[in-house]
Each structure stands twice: as structure tokens, then as C-alpha cells.
Design a protein around this motif. Structure first.
Motif, PDB file in Angstrom:
ATOM      1  N   THR A 157    -118.066  47.337  -4.500  1.00 26.57           N
ATOM      2  CA  THR A 157    -119.397  46.855  -4.102  1.00 26.57           C
ATOM      3  C   THR A 157    -119.945  45.763  -5.020  1.00 26.57           C
ATOM      4  N   ASP A 158    -119.400  45.622  -6.221  1.00 26.60           N
ATOM      5  CA  ASP A 158    -119.904  44.650  -7.188  1.00 26.60           C
ATOM      6  C   ASP A 158    -118.763  43.756  -7.658  1.00 26.60           C
ATOM      7  N   ALA A 196    -120.526  61.692  -1.446  1.00 23.78           N
ATOM      8  CA  ALA A 196    -121.567  60.667  -1.332  1.00 23.78           C
ATOM      9  C   ALA A 196    -121.009  59.280  -1.614  1.00 23.78           C
ATOM     10  N   ILE A 197    -120.131  59.188  -2.620  1.00 22.38           N
ATOM     11  CA  ILE A 197    -119.505  57.905  -2.947  1.00 22.38           C
ATOM     12  C   ILE A 197    -118.615  57.443  -1.788  1.00 22.38           C
ATOM     13  N   ARG A 204    -119.654  50.333   3.586  1.00 21.01           N
ATOM     14  CA  ARG A 204    -119.927  49.063   2.904  1.00 21.01           C
ATOM     15  C   ARG A 204    -118.699  48.217   2.624  1.00 21.01           C
ATOM     16  N   SER A 205    -117.530  48.834   2.566  1.00 13.87           N
ATOM     17  CA  SER A 205    -116.334  48.098   2.152  1.00 13.87           C
ATOM     18  C   SER A 205    -115.183  48.286   3.140  1.00 13.87           C
ATOM     19  N   ALA A 209    -112.258  51.260   3.274  1.00 18.01           N
ATOM     20  CA  ALA A 209    -112.005  52.044   4.481  1.00 18.01           C
ATOM     21  C   ALA A 209    -110.537  51.968   4.891  1.00 18.01           C
ATOM     22  N   ARG A 210    -109.937  50.772   4.775  1.00 20.84           N
ATOM     23  CA  ARG A 210    -108.524  50.615   5.136  1.00 20.84           C
ATOM     24  C   ARG A 210    -107.631  51.438   4.209  1.00 20.84           C
ATOM     25  N   LEU A 211    -107.880  51.330   2.896  1.00 21.76           N
ATOM     26  CA  LEU A 211    -107.064  52.082   1.945  1.00 21.76           C
ATOM     27  C   LEU A 211    -107.299  53.577   2.072  1.00 21.76           C
ATOM     28  N   TRP A 212    -108.522  53.989   2.377  1.00 18.23           N
ATOM     29  CA  TRP A 212    -108.838  55.399   2.509  1.00 18.23           C
ATOM     30  C   TRP A 212    -108.022  56.038   3.630  1.00 18.23           C
TER      31      TRP A 212
END
Length: 277
Positions: A157-158, A196-197, A204-205, A209-212
């Protein structure tokens, strides 16, 4: 809040803790055992006046953050930390957040590494404490709040979180962080901080999401780290780890091959880190 009992508890724990226990020199002018009030205050990240008022049964009711800082500074066990919270008028921290409390044995090891880049992180990638050279190398990773406390979250995110790493190494680092977060999520389950993370990153990313969805698994080998430091340039470091399974915490120690250019740069960073304290 029981001011008298809190003051007595703090005083007895301070007097039982020796300078050598926290990596401090005893010195020839120290006439009594135990730590001084100003030393405990410094170890806990608060003013000497604030700490002194607690021992003198004066001052405001300490917050949970202050009590947690005192528990770390005084190297309290989990049972002692729970007792400290009760004396301070707060509920005992829930079991699931105890990974915030650094094991006293881990702290004793860290105290003897004050001239080395070293830090303690929990299973969510949250840095709990760092040596000054680690701050000089990686930045102050304890300053973040909320979900950003987790490096796993900041990485996706950063953009600033990636600057220390070479561009060609970033995909591997992304996969490694997702693998560690998968393990934390599997262990802690729904409703946890890990969940939560994950939930936030999934929205947001796209990269996360793809790697998850690929379910990466962390390996047991920690390869050399190649950093690009803004002040000393490229560094090739090895990361040694010591794991505390009970509290899901890991002590990370960064070293370089003796006599190498990276070793010389680490020595320079140790001096820089000493100036930051």
C-alpha cells in the motif's frame, strides 16, 4: 487504579533489574543495585519526570500504551505484564494480542546486540523493538499505527516501503510476505488482526490478491538481502533469525561478511544509529 501498589510494583521490578540485564554498563559510581529511574524511563521511551511521578504515587493514570512500554522497559514476563495492567486500572490484554509483548529472554539477547542491526518482529510483520543500527538501516518501523504497523500491509500500500529493496528483488519479496501472511491467517482465523490485514489488502492491491490466490508457502531458508540504502548505497547482508514459537516472534539480526564493503558500511550505519538515540 491502585497507585500505591503500582508504585511499589514498579520500584521492586526496577531495583531487581541490573544494568547488565539491559546492556548498560554498571559504572564505578553506582552505589546501589538495580536501575536508576532515568534508565527505566529511557528504556520505556518516556520522560524521567513521568516515570518518577508513577513511583511517587502522583500523576495521571497511565494509558495502556504507557503500561505496555513499561512492561518492555522493565523486561516483564507476560504474567507480570498482566499484573501491571491490573494495577494501572486496565483490563488484562486479550490473549490474541500478546504478540505485542517481547519475551524477556528475547529482550536480553537484543540488549547485547546494541551495536548490530537487530529487531524483534511478530508473526504479522509488526516491528516491536529495534536497535539504533537497525533504525539507521531500515528506518523506525515502530512509528507506524493501525494496519500500517505491518510491513506486509505497507509493502502493498505504500511505495516507500519498497525503496530499500532492489527492483529485481521486489517480486520475490512480495511472494515471501504473502506466504507469511497466509500462515498467520491460517493460524489466527477470521476476526483476527491477520484477517483484517488480508481483507484490506484484497480490496486495495491487485498484486496481493493475485498472489494470495496462489497460496504461496514460506521456505525455511533466508537468502541474502540486497538493500539500496539512501546514505551508504548497496548492501549485501545476511539475516539470522531466532524464533520464539510461544509468542510468534522472531529476532532478526543483519550481518555482513567480515572485511567486505558491506561490513564497512554496516559499521558506518552503527555510528549513524548511535547518533539517532
Amino acid at each position: 487504579m491502585n497507585r500505591a501498589q503500582l508504585a511499589s510494583f514498579l520500584r521492586t521490578r526496577r531495583e531487581a533489574l541490573q544494568p547488565e540485564d539491559v546492556g548498560l554498563p554498571r559504572g564505578q559510581r553506582r552505589r546501589t543495585g538495580g536501575l536508576r529511574r532515568e534508565e527505566v524511563a529511557a528504556l520505556s521511551g518516556m520522560s524521567t519526570d513521568y516515570y518518577s511521578r508513577l513511583e511517587q504515587q502522583r500523576g495521571p493514570r497511565p494509558s495502556e500504551q504507557m503500561l505496555a512500554a513499561l512492561a518492555r522497559g522493565l523486561r516483564l514476563t507476560l504474567a507480570e505484564r498482566d499484573h501491571l495492567f491490573q494495577l494501572g486500572g486496565h483490563a488484562v490484554p486479550h490473549r490474541s494480542v500478546r504478540a505485542d509483548h517481547v519475551n524477556p529472554g528475547m529482550m536480553r539477547i537484543l540488549d547485547r546486540l546494541q551495536d548490530t542491526p537487530a529487531q524483534v518482529v511478530n508473526h504479522l510483520g509488526e516491528t516491536l523493538t529495534q536497535t539504533a543500527p537497525a533504525i539507521a538501516l531500515l528506518g523506525d518501523e515502530t512509528r507506524h499505527a493501525g494496519l500500517a504497523r505491518s510491513l506486509h500491509h505497507r509493502w502493498f500500500t505504500d511505495p516507500q516501503a519498497r525503496l530499500l529493496h532492489r527492483v529485481e528483488d521486489r517480486p520475490t519479496q512480495s511472494r515471501l510476505l504473502v506466504a507469511h501472511l497466509h500462515a498467520a491467517y491460517t493460524r489466527d482465523g477470521q476476526g483476527s488482526r491477520a484477517a483484517a490485514i488480508v481483507d484490506d489488502l484484497l480490496t486495495r492491491s491487485p498484486e496481493f490478491a493475485r498472489l494470495w490466490r496462489e497460496h504461496p508457502v514460506p521456505g525455511s531458508y533466508c537468502p541474502p538481502k540486497h538493500f539500496v540504502h539512501p546514505e551508504v548505497g548497496p548492501l549485501e547482508l545476511h539475516c539470522q533469525t531466532l524464533v520464539d514459537p510461544d509468542q510468534s516472534q522472531t529476532l532478526l539480526v543483519f550481518t555482513a561478511v567480515p572485511g567486505s564493503e558491506s561490513d564497512e558500511k554496516l559499521r558506518l550505519l552503527a555510528v549513524i544509529g548511535g547518533q539517532l538515540v
